[in-house]
Structure formats: structure tokens, C-alpha cells
Design a protein around this motif. Structure first.
Motif, mmCIF file in Angstrom:
data_model
loop_
_atom_site.group_PDB
_atom_site.id
_atom_site.type_symbol
_atom_site.label_atom_id
_atom_site.label_comp_id
_atom_site.label_asym_id
_atom_site.label_seq_id
_atom_site.Cartn_x
_atom_site.Cartn_y
_atom_site.Cartn_z
ATOM 1 N N LEU A 169 0.946 -1.208 -0.168
ATOM 2 C CA LEU A 169 0.077 0.062 0.029
ATOM 3 C C LEU A 169 0.969 1.236 0.028
ATOM 4 O O LEU A 169 1.933 1.175 0.657
ATOM 5 C CB LEU A 169 -0.744 -0.082 1.325
ATOM 6 N N VAL B 254 3.749 -1.124 3.869
ATOM 7 C CA VAL B 254 2.952 -0.138 3.983
ATOM 8 C C VAL B 254 3.950 1.184 3.653
ATOM 9 O O VAL B 254 4.914 1.302 4.686
ATOM 10 C CB VAL B 254 2.074 0.124 4.947
ATOM 11 N N ALA C 90 -3.974 5.277 6.919
ATOM 12 C CA ALA C 90 -2.435 4.993 7.246
ATOM 13 C C ALA C 90 -2.056 4.598 8.564
ATOM 14 O O ALA C 90 -1.409 3.484 8.951
ATOM 15 C CB ALA C 90 -1.670 6.150 6.662
ATOM 16 N N THR D 220 3.914 -7.411 8.298
ATOM 17 C CA THR D 220 3.885 -6.163 7.237
ATOM 18 C C THR D 220 4.908 -5.119 7.865
ATOM 19 O O THR D 220 5.297 -5.000 9.056
ATOM 20 C CB THR D 220 2.264 -5.353 7.348
ATOM 21 N N TYR E 18 6.272 -1.208 7.853
ATOM 22 C CA TYR E 18 5.724 0.211 7.516
ATOM 23 C C TYR E 18 6.952 1.058 7.548
ATOM 24 O O TYR E 18 7.766 1.364 8.237
ATOM 25 C CB TYR E 18 4.804 0.694 8.806
#
Ligand code: AMP
Length: 225
Positions: A4, A109, A188, A202, A204
């Protein structure tokens, strides 16, 4: 690889997105582009979306969420880079649920951080060269400030794009982006909190969007495996 990317208009998100695409060969899914394609093809969905888009408002979640989730499912092994979705909390929650239900990983992300007034100046100061749109010219950025209406790179004629000068439209888009209660930043941070909790794989990545395109690229490449 599923990724993302978040960043306000004017943060260079498109450029960094292209870099990620080149590295992983994932499908670039841009919600705005998907809507414009529907409008171009005259589909029912396009007709429904157009009125909202023309006003600079978000297309309702009932239309947007199923459309994007269906496209993600079609991508399979190739993976995706999702740009422009989620833009609010409801979209963020629904995306997380859909990823879990489909057993799909979210690998990264990426958030490009940039002050709102800097982002606005980046857009409003941008000048396009008649010879080559990629020649960097911006009257509000000293490093690439042209003299008068002449391109710094080739001496071509410069002009401003009409929609870059529409302060009201830029403000409306930034109101949605910088809303950390229920807007895009809230979406976010929703994912950031999940990553912080340590229950997902994930990663970030926060990028300082105030640097040059090349310095941001370098930082990004250093953080992607
Ligand atoms: P963009 O090209 O990303 O700026 O999107 C253009 C327009 O498409 C936006 O101003 C919205 O009207 C609509 N749009 C794009 N993505 C979304 C989304 N995730 N949710 C609702 N509307 C969207």
C-alpha cells in the motif's frame, strides 16, 4: 509482493510508486485511474462515480470498496501496489478484513510524509516544459526554480497546468488526505498501529517527502527487501 502506498498530492507518490513497480513487477492499481477508465467506457459504475469525482468528493464506499477488492483478488501471484485506496477508515477496515479472508499478505505499507503547505506549493509551483513534461521546473522550489517562463533544462516554453492552479480543488483533496480522524491519514495510521502491535509481517516504511526525488528513491530502495 503486496504493497500500500500513502502520500498527499504533491508528495511524489506516483514517481515512487513507479520505482516499486519496476522492482517487483506487481500490478499498479490506482483507484482514480480505475474510475476514469469506467467513465471512459461509459459503464454504470463510471456514471455513478463521475458526479462525485467532478466535485472532488470521494465516491461512496458502497461503490468503491467492492470495486477495488474485486481487482485485488484478480491479481494472484503477481501481487499489487495499491495507490489511492484506502482513503478513509471504513475502506481501511474493509481492506484488512478482505486480506484476512483471502489469506493475502500485506508486505509493505509506505507513507510519504510531507507538510500540507509544502505539498500545496509543490503542486501550484509546478511548471510544464513544452518540449518535455519531465523537465523539473517549480517556481516555489529553489533547486529547480526557472528564470521567467523558460525551462531550466532545455530553454523550452513553460506553462502551468490549469488544474494545478485550482487552489479550492487542491484544498479539498488535502482536507481528505490530512484528516487523521477519519480520512486518509487515519487509514494509514490504522495500518501503522497494526504493524506496531507486532501481530503481522507487514513492514511500515515512513519516507520524508521533503527531499529530492532521488534521495527519497534511495531511502525507499534501501528499505525494500
Ligand atoms: P485520484 O486520481 O486518486 O486523485 O482520484 C480521483 C478521484 O477518484 C477522487 O477525487 C475521488 O473522487 C475518486 N476516488 C479515487 N480513489 C477513491 C477512493 N479510495 N474512495 C473514494 N473515491 C475515490
Amino acid at each position: 509482493m503486496n504493497i500500500l502506498i500513502f502520500g498527499p498530492n504533491g508528495s511524489g507518490k506516483g514517481t515512487q510508486g513507479d520505482l516499486i513497480m519496476a522492482k517487483y513487477g506487481a500490478s499498479h492499481i490506482e483507484s482514480g485511474v480505475v474510475f476514469r477508465k469506467h467513465i471512459g467506457e461509459g459503464t454504470d459504475l463510471g456514471m455513478q462515480a463521475k458526479g462525485y469525482m467532478d466535485k472532488g468528493e470521494l465516491v461512496p464506499d458502497e461503490i468503491t470498496i467492492p470495486m477495488i477488492l474485486a481487482i485485488l483478488k484478480e491479481q494472484g501471484e503477481k501481487g499489487w501496489l495499491l495507490d489511492g485506496f484506502p482513503r478513509n477508515m471504513e475502506q481501511a477496515r474493509k481492506l484488512k478484513e478482505a486480506l484476512e479472508a483471502a489469506n493475502m499478505d500485506l508486505d509493505y505499507v509506505v507513507e510519504i510524509i510531507l507538510d500540507r503547505d509544502v505539498a500545496r506549493n509543490r503542486i501550484m509551483g509546478r511548471r510544464l516544459c513544452a518540449t518535455n513534461n519531465n523537465h523539473p521546473n517549480n517556481i516555489f522550489i529553489d533547486a529547480i526554480k526557472p528564470e521567467g517562463d523558460i525551462c531550466r533544462v532545455c530553454g523550452g516554453a513553460l506553462s502551468a497546468r490549469a488544474d494545478d492552479q485550482n487552489a479550492e480543488a487542491i484544498n479539498k483533496r488535502h482536507d481528505i488526505y490530512y484528516n487523521a480522524e477519519d480520512g486518509t491519514l487515519a487509514a494509514a495510521y490504522y495500518f501503522k498501529d497494526i504493524v506496531k502491535a507486532g501481530t503481522s509481517k507487514t513492514v511500515y516504511i515512513e519516507l520524508d517527502g521533503s527531499g529530492t526525488i532521488d534521495s527519497i528513491k534511495e531511502t525507499l530502495l534501501g528499505q525494500l527487501k
